[in-house]
Design an enzyme around this catalytic site. Structure first.
Site, PDB file in Angstrom:
ATOM      1  N   GLU A  19       0.854  -1.194   0.000  1.00 44.15           N
ATOM      2  CA  GLU A  19       0.000   0.000   0.000  1.00 44.15           C
ATOM      3  C   GLU A  19       0.891   1.245   0.000  1.00 44.15           C
ATOM      4  O   GLU A  19       1.897   1.269   0.701  1.00 44.15           O
ATOM      5  CB  GLU A  19      -0.853  -0.039   1.271  1.00 44.15           C
ATOM      6  CG  GLU A  19      -1.662   1.216   1.519  1.00 44.15           C
ATOM      7  CD  GLU A  19      -2.372   1.183   2.874  1.00 44.15           C
ATOM      8  OE1 GLU A  19      -3.291   0.376   3.058  1.00 44.15           O
ATOM      9  OE2 GLU A  19      -1.999   1.995   3.743  1.00 44.15           O
ATOM     10  N   THR A  50      -3.913   4.808  -0.781  1.00 44.24           N
ATOM     11  CA  THR A  50      -4.838   5.281   0.259  1.00 44.24           C
ATOM     12  C   THR A  50      -5.499   6.600  -0.152  1.00 44.24           C
ATOM     13  O   THR A  50      -5.036   7.302  -1.052  1.00 44.24           O
ATOM     14  CB  THR A  50      -4.112   5.507   1.599  1.00 44.24           C
ATOM     15  OG1 THR A  50      -3.152   6.532   1.420  1.00 44.24           O
ATOM     16  CG2 THR A  50      -3.436   4.248   2.097  1.00 44.24           C
ATOM     17  N   ARG A 124     -14.850   3.048   5.500  1.00 40.43           N
ATOM     18  CA  ARG A 124     -15.558   4.170   6.113  1.00 40.43           C
ATOM     19  C   ARG A 124     -14.677   5.407   6.179  1.00 40.43           C
ATOM     20  O   ARG A 124     -15.107   6.522   5.983  1.00 40.43           O
ATOM     21  CB  ARG A 124     -16.009   3.788   7.520  1.00 40.43           C
ATOM     22  CG  ARG A 124     -16.955   4.797   8.117  1.00 40.43           C
ATOM     23  CD  ARG A 124     -17.090   4.591   9.597  1.00 40.43           C
ATOM     24  NE  ARG A 124     -15.869   4.920  10.300  1.00 40.43           N
ATOM     25  CZ  ARG A 124     -15.724   4.891  11.620  1.00 40.43           C
ATOM     26  NH1 ARG A 124     -16.738   4.485  12.368  1.00 40.43           N
ATOM     27  NH2 ARG A 124     -14.589   5.222  12.195  1.00 40.43           N
ATOM     28  N   GLY A 125     -13.381   5.191   6.455  1.00 39.21           N
ATOM     29  CA  GLY A 125     -12.453   6.313   6.631  1.00 39.21           C
ATOM     30  C   GLY A 125     -12.257   6.618   8.093  1.00 39.21           C
ATOM     31  O   GLY A 125     -13.086   6.288   8.943  1.00 39.21           O
ATOM     32  N   HIS A 183     -11.947  -3.590  15.599  1.00 37.21           N
ATOM     33  CA  HIS A 183     -11.915  -2.153  15.324  1.00 37.21           C
ATOM     34  C   HIS A 183     -12.040  -1.403  16.645  1.00 37.21           C
ATOM     35  O   HIS A 183     -12.761  -1.838  17.547  1.00 37.21           O
ATOM     36  CB  HIS A 183     -13.066  -1.784  14.377  1.00 37.21           C
ATOM     37  CG  HIS A 183     -13.050  -0.339  13.990  1.00 37.21           C
ATOM     38  ND1 HIS A 183     -13.925   0.574  14.525  1.00 37.21           N
ATOM     39  CD2 HIS A 183     -12.235   0.351  13.162  1.00 37.21           C
ATOM     40  CE1 HIS A 183     -13.656   1.771  14.012  1.00 37.21           C
ATOM     41  NE2 HIS A 183     -12.645   1.666  13.187  1.00 37.21           N
ATOM     42  N   LYS A 199     -20.628  -6.784   5.560  1.00 39.48           N
ATOM     43  CA  LYS A 199     -19.947  -6.196   4.386  1.00 39.48           C
ATOM     44  C   LYS A 199     -19.749  -7.257   3.306  1.00 39.48           C
ATOM     45  O   LYS A 199     -19.897  -6.975   2.122  1.00 39.48           O
ATOM     46  CB  LYS A 199     -18.582  -5.617   4.794  1.00 39.48           C
ATOM     47  CG  LYS A 199     -18.681  -4.375   5.673  1.00 39.48           C
ATOM     48  CD  LYS A 199     -17.356  -3.613   5.789  1.00 39.48           C
ATOM     49  CE  LYS A 199     -16.414  -4.176   6.813  1.00 39.48           C
ATOM     50  NZ  LYS A 199     -15.293  -3.266   7.164  1.00 39.48           N
ATOM     51  N   LYS A 305       7.928   4.561   2.348  1.00 38.22           N
ATOM     52  CA  LYS A 305       9.353   4.169   2.270  1.00 38.22           C
ATOM     53  C   LYS A 305       9.425   2.700   1.869  1.00 38.22           C
ATOM     54  O   LYS A 305       8.684   1.878   2.378  1.00 38.22           O
ATOM     55  CB  LYS A 305      10.035   4.329   3.636  1.00 38.22           C
ATOM     56  CG  LYS A 305      10.199   5.771   4.062  1.00 38.22           C
ATOM     57  CD  LYS A 305      11.547   6.323   3.604  1.00 38.22           C
ATOM     58  CE  LYS A 305      11.770   7.766   3.979  1.00 38.22           C
ATOM     59  NZ  LYS A 305      11.154   8.719   3.046  1.00 38.22           N
TER      60      LYS A 305
END
Ligand code: FAD
Length: 317
Positions: A19, A50, A124-125, A183, A199, A305
């Site tokens: 990512e 992202t 969702r963020g 979460h 989901k 990185k």
């Protein structure tokens, strides 16, 4: 190609993916490429990009501060398109509920479709920086499950205000987030898993996990997920520790535990280059065990990185 097709095509071999985070606006995109280039020899079938939440900035207007809202790291979809065509790799934009109305989300998805992106990650963020908890955006999706439904509808030609019958529908493969240590807002892991199942039932095709440092947490999570009928691939997310401060920051931000053995090793380090070496060794150990247990993909959080990710990938892929 869809993530699920990549996994099928790998016939049980574990894939490597990672990512990246878009640069701050005004920065040179070449820096991003310079960090991706060394990882391409390990043939990642896909790279995630992202999306950052918007935040408040204060602009000095003759001594009076004007509060404006802005996104410091825009460009997710544009970067995905550039990666796809520069490296011939599937690039996956993270699409958020927070900060977007459903209408704006629809436009983002239409852009993704026109650009030939086959996958999207539905999230969702995070809460905005000044917020303690996530506040839903007016006319936006409240939970990732609603976003998954919106994407699924778009795949069927059901736009927000009309149904369009055409053979040119999108056909996005949808990823969602899972949390081996639950979460942070969830009252229990079982509750969180119940919502993860929602989901998946709504149409998500695979799960990518939050980082974890103790593989047992991941194996237990997968077992519990399978027990309640979640059958889609669950891709483990790995982050190599890079600086001593991660010992405080990671538990604080992500509400996760670090194994005592890792903490002791890091505490012994005299500088951050030693910490980096410990982080790489730990991630290699984690990855090797995950691969032995047959995970479909090991997904790395690069945080911009790549030298440590390369050191890990060299040992295992
Ligand atoms: P949801 O699935 O909506 O869950 C949020 C919380 O609500 C959970 O506690 C869940 O149990 C609960 N819940 C879910 N559905 C319901 C319901 N119907 N009723 C009541 N409660 C419910 N953040 C970013 O801002 N940008 C990124 O690019 C980004 N990428 C990420 C990538 C990965 C792989 C992961 C694991 C996380 C990422 N995040 C990102 C962080 C993520 O946005 C946050 O963790 C966020 O707080 C939750 O997102 P979610 O999609 O898991 O939310």
């Amino acid at each position: 190609m869809k993530v699920t097709e990549h996994i099928k095509q790998a016939k049980g071999n574990t894939l490597f993916s990672f990512e990246i985070v878009p640069p701050q606006k005004g920065q040179n995109i070449q820096e991003l490429y310079n960090n991706i280039d060394p990882l391409m020899e390990f043939n990642p079938p896909f790279i995630d990009v992202t999306t950052s939440r918007e935040e408040y900035v204060y602009i000095d207007k003759d001594g009076l501060f004007d509060r404006k809202i802005t996104r410091m790291r825009p460009g997710t979809v544009g970067i995905c398109a550039s990666l796809k065509y520069k490296y011939n790799v599937d690039a996956i934009p993270h699409v958020l509920c927070g900060g977007f109305t459903k209408e704006e989300t629809e436009y983002v998805l239409v852009d993704c479709h026109y650009l030939g992106l086959d996958n999207v990650m539905a999230l969702r963020g995070d809460a905005m920086k000044h917020e303690k908890y996530f506040t839903p955006t007016k006319d936006g999706n409240n939970y990732a499950v609603e976003l998954v439904k919106q994407i699924k509808n778009l795949n069927k030609g059901k736009y927000l205000h009309e149904i369009i019958e055409t053979p040119y529908n999108a056909n996005f493969c949808i990823g969602v987030a899972g949390y081996p240590e639950k979460h942070m807002e969830s009252p229990s892991l079982d509750t969180d898993l119940r919502y993860l199942k929602e989901k998946v039932d709504a149409g998500s095709d695979y799960v990518v996990t939050q980082m974890f440092f103790d593989n047992k947490k991941y194996f237990d999570f997968v077992e519990k997920a399978r027990a309640i009928g979640i059958t889609v691939p669950i891709i483990p997310g790995i982050k190599p520790i890079a600086v001593k401060r991660h010992l405080q920051i990671l538990p604080q931000v992500f509400k996760l535990d670090l194994p005592e053995e890792l903490i002791l090793e890091i505490e012994k380090c005299k500088n951050n280059s030693q910490v980096r070496a410990v982080g790489v060794e730990w991630a290699i150990k984690q990855s090797k065990e995950l691969i032995t247990r047959g995970v479909p993909v090991v997904h790395f959080y690069s945080m911009g990185k790549s030298d440590n990710i390369k050191a890990i990938a060299k040992e295992i892929f």
